[in-house]
Write an enzyme that holds these catalytic residues in place. Structure first.
Site, PDB file in Angstrom:
ATOM      1  CG  HIS A  54      -6.079   1.711   4.933  1.00 53.73           C
ATOM      2  ND1 HIS A  54      -5.699   2.742   5.756  1.00 53.73           N
ATOM      3  CD2 HIS A  54      -4.993   0.901   4.820  1.00 53.73           C
ATOM      4  CE1 HIS A  54      -4.440   2.561   6.121  1.00 53.73           C
ATOM      5  NE2 HIS A  54      -3.983   1.446   5.562  1.00 53.73           N
ATOM      6  CG  ASN A 103      -1.707   1.275   1.362  1.00 56.25           C
ATOM      7  OD1 ASN A 103      -1.819   2.045   0.406  1.00 56.25           O
ATOM      8  ND2 ASN A 103      -2.276   1.514   2.536  1.00 56.25           N
ATOM      9  CD  GLU A 136      -3.393   5.657   6.406  1.00 54.98           C
ATOM     10  OE1 GLU A 136      -3.335   5.739   5.167  1.00 54.98           O
ATOM     11  OE2 GLU A 136      -2.460   5.192   7.102  1.00 54.98           O
ATOM     12  CD  GLU A 196      -3.681  -2.487   7.336  1.00 55.04           C
ATOM     13  OE1 GLU A 196      -2.505  -2.612   6.982  1.00 55.04           O
ATOM     14  OE2 GLU A 196      -4.392  -1.522   7.008  1.00 55.04           O
ATOM     15  CE  LYS A 200       0.331   3.781   4.876  1.00 50.44           C
ATOM     16  NZ  LYS A 200      -0.137   3.973   6.222  1.00 50.44           N
ATOM     17  N   GLY A 253       1.910   2.560  10.650  1.00 44.33           N
ATOM     18  CA  GLY A 253       2.809   3.699  10.492  1.00 44.33           C
ATOM     19  C   GLY A 253       3.477   4.168  11.768  1.00 44.33           C
ATOM     20  CB  SER A 308       4.810  -1.250  12.259  1.00 47.57           C
ATOM     21  OG  SER A 308       4.356   0.086  12.382  1.00 47.57           O
TER      22      SER A 308
END
Ligand code: PEP
Length: 254
Positions: A95, A9, A97, A167, A11, A173, A212
């Site tokens: 996701h 991903n 985000e 996740e 991003k 991150g 991560s």
């Protein structure tokens, strides 16, 4: 045996020049992990560049997002039909985000999941709890809610052509991955919850871990019984790191 999936991903990162170098290196290195499915999810604007670079390889193209609507008057949106047209094989859905920064609720996520499948894109359904929810002992409740919302609309059978990504929001991150045991516990919970509806589908379902994942922790995560690969953010922007992670999925399964 479930074939591991390692998906990148990117991003909102990349440029034509950066992508070209990254894709060239990934394509060259992917030969060393032929028993792992690989996927690259670049920003929409670079999908065609990636499509060309990945042509004649086994690496799948994926989108990071899609519209919950069919083609029409939805300025700025990209439909599942368009993504299929440009040869996407996967699409991330839900996701964290998207959920937190763009207000996608379970209804929107379910609609995107359905839309994705309608055009034969495999949704990679992302689920995960915040640190606050984990600390309050609510991890399973949150994961069950996110999963059930989609299954309630789409039906368990749709998981035959989908992937679930666990996740934990606190691991994305941050440099702080879930431990293999923490991740395994949630993966087993997801598989068990699906098995309540259909044991065969649950056994075949790929549940990948994201948050991560790095070259130095991938092997221990992927060695866990219910972890079938990874969704890789930051580390997917360096070919050598992404390939090392992919190889970790390969060597733990052979
Ligand atoms: C992600 O964006 O899905 C992700 C897992 O990011 P990172 O690997 O950087 O934690």
């Amino acid at each position: 045996m479930r074939t591991p999936l390692v998906a990148a991903n990117w991003k909102m990162n990349g440029s034509r020049q950066f992508n070209e170098a990254l894709l060239t290196q990934i394509v060259a290195g992917a030969r060393q992990c032929a028993d792992v499915d690989l996927a690259i999810c670049p920003p929409h604007v670079y999908l065609d560049q990636a499509r060309v670079a990945l042509a004649n390889t086994e690496i799948g193209l994926g989108a990071q997002n899609l519209s919950q609507y069919d083609d029409g008057a939805f300025t700025g949106e990209v439909s599942a039909r368009m993504l299929a047209d440009i040869e996407c094989r996967y699409s991330l859905v839900g996701h964290s985000e998207r959920r937190t920064l763009f207000g996608e609720d379970d209804g929107t996520v379910s609609a995107k999941f359905r839309q994705s499948q309608m055009y034969a894109l495999q949704p990679i359904l992302c689920v995960g709890e915040t640190l606050e929810e984990r600390d309050a002992g609510r991890t399973e409740e949150v994961i069950a809610g996110q999963l059930d919302a989609v299954l309630g609309v789409a039906g368990v059978f749709t998981l035959t052509a989908a992937v679930v990504a666990y996740e934990p929001v606190w691991a994305i991150g941050t440099g702080h991955s879930a431990s293999p045991e923490q991740a395994q516990a949630v993966h087993a919970f997801i598989r068990e919850r699906v098995a309540r509806q259909d044991g065969t589908i649950a056994r075949r379902l790929r549940i990948i871990y994201g948050g991560s994942v790095k070259a130095d922790n991938a092997a221990e995560l992927f060695a866990m019984e219910d972890i079938d690969g990874g969704l890789i953010g930051g580390a997917s922007l360096k070919a050598e790191d992404f390939l090392a992670i992919a190889r970790a999925a390969s060597t733990t399964r052979t």
